[in-house]
Enzyme design. Structure first.
Site, PDB file in Angstrom:
ATOM      1  CB  THR A 145      -1.655   0.136  -0.853  1.00 15.75           C
ATOM      2  OG1 THR A 145      -1.373  -1.257  -0.981  1.00 15.75           O
ATOM      3  CG2 THR A 145      -1.036   0.653   0.419  1.00 15.75           C
ATOM      4  CB  CYS A 167      -8.878  -0.786  -2.311  1.00 14.98           C
ATOM      5  SG  CYS A 167      -8.849  -2.566  -2.057  1.00 14.98           S
TER       6      CYS A 167
END
Ligand code: PXL
Length: 278
Positions: free
Chosen positions: A219, A221
């Site tokens: 999430t 990234c």
């Protein structure tokens, strides 16, 4: 799919991603490329490390030599100039120093830094010395830093238990030289997730629905890549954060439920594919 719809898919901007590879495809470079692509932009990469992992954990990390990381950044950007850069996993002092050196050379203004520290299962992706260099040197060089609560606690040297604590930590990061800060509230025990965006002149709280799932691998990234993409297309940083949070929220709620551990999210939630393949 009609020919007209295919022609409409015009690439909007170019993003350079400096990050580690996640063989499971949910986080790292793979998440970044999927995000940038699904939001309509062109993704380029400088790979900092190759991790072997699946949804249950990390089994190995092979670092790419710092010199080679610089080579990827500089040689690629010399030809195709990025509109924005997203930085993820930087595991060692030589790597951070090389990236800093290359950033000074290529002179791109829009840079989003996700100060990646641990993988979802708890494995460390950066050493302690690197955290200090990141804090002292890199923080000042980027447009926005996007720590989660544990990362913000380490970088600001404060404990975060409440929204007020998040604001105190974000201000501390500004005093260390950060230009803009987004602290992500996903780790806080709360019904809604609150993310705080802050700079010297403004503060914004973004509230989103918390989904009851463990499938949240990648999430962070994904969020930082989405912010870089919206920002590269001319949105303000605040608006880019709001739009990226919304994109990640939909990606979590439509996750494919793959694997036996922390599964990936659905990066393709913006895509409408008319032709049925299956
Ligand atoms: O989400 C943090 C992260 C960043 N980069 C790589 C990762 C992970 C988490 O697993 O594997 C390469």
């Amino acid at each position: 799919m009609s020919k007209n719809q295919l022609i409409k898919l015009k690439i909007k901007s170019k993003i350079l991603i400096i990050a580690g590879s996640d063989s499971s495809g949910g986080a790292g470079i793979q998440a970044d490329i999927k995000t940038v692509t699904s939001l309509g932009s062109y993704a380029m990469t400088a790979i900092t490390a190759v991790t072997s992992q699946n949804t249950t954990g990390v089994s190995s990390i092979v670092p790419i030599p710092a010199k080679n990381i610089s080579k990827q950044i500089e040689f690629t950007s010399k030809d195709i100039k990025p509109d924005a850069i997203k930085i993820g996993m930087l595991h060692s002092p030589p790597v951070i120093n090389s990236v800093l050196n290359s950033l000074n050379k290529i002179k791109i203004k829009k840079i989003i830094l996700d100060p990646v520290m641990v993988a979802k299962g708890g494995v460390k992706l950066i050493d302690d010395k690197s955290i200090q260099i990141l804090k002292k040197k890199l923080l000042k060089k980027v447009s926005l830093i996007t720590p989660n609560i544990p990362e913000a606690e380490i970088l600001s040297n404060t404990k975060i238990l409440t929204i007020e604590d998040m604001i105190i930590a974000a201000n501390k990061l500004l005093s260390l030289g950060a230009q803009n800060v987004l602290i992500k509230g996903g780790h806080m025990q709360s019904k809604l997730v609150t993310d705080i965006f802050l700079n010297k002149n403004e503060i914004a709280k973004f509230l989103s629905k918390r989904h009851n799932t463990r499938n949240t691998h990648g999430t962070g990234c994904t969020l930082s890549s989405a912010i870089a993409t919206f920002y590269s297309c001319g949105k303000t940083l605040k608006k880019s954060c709001e739009m990226a949070i919304n994109y990640v929220n939909h990606a979590i709620s439509s996750g494919p439920n793959f694997g036996k551990g922390h599964g990936p999210i659905n990066h393709l939630n913006t895509f409408i594919i008319k032709k049925k393949l299956k």
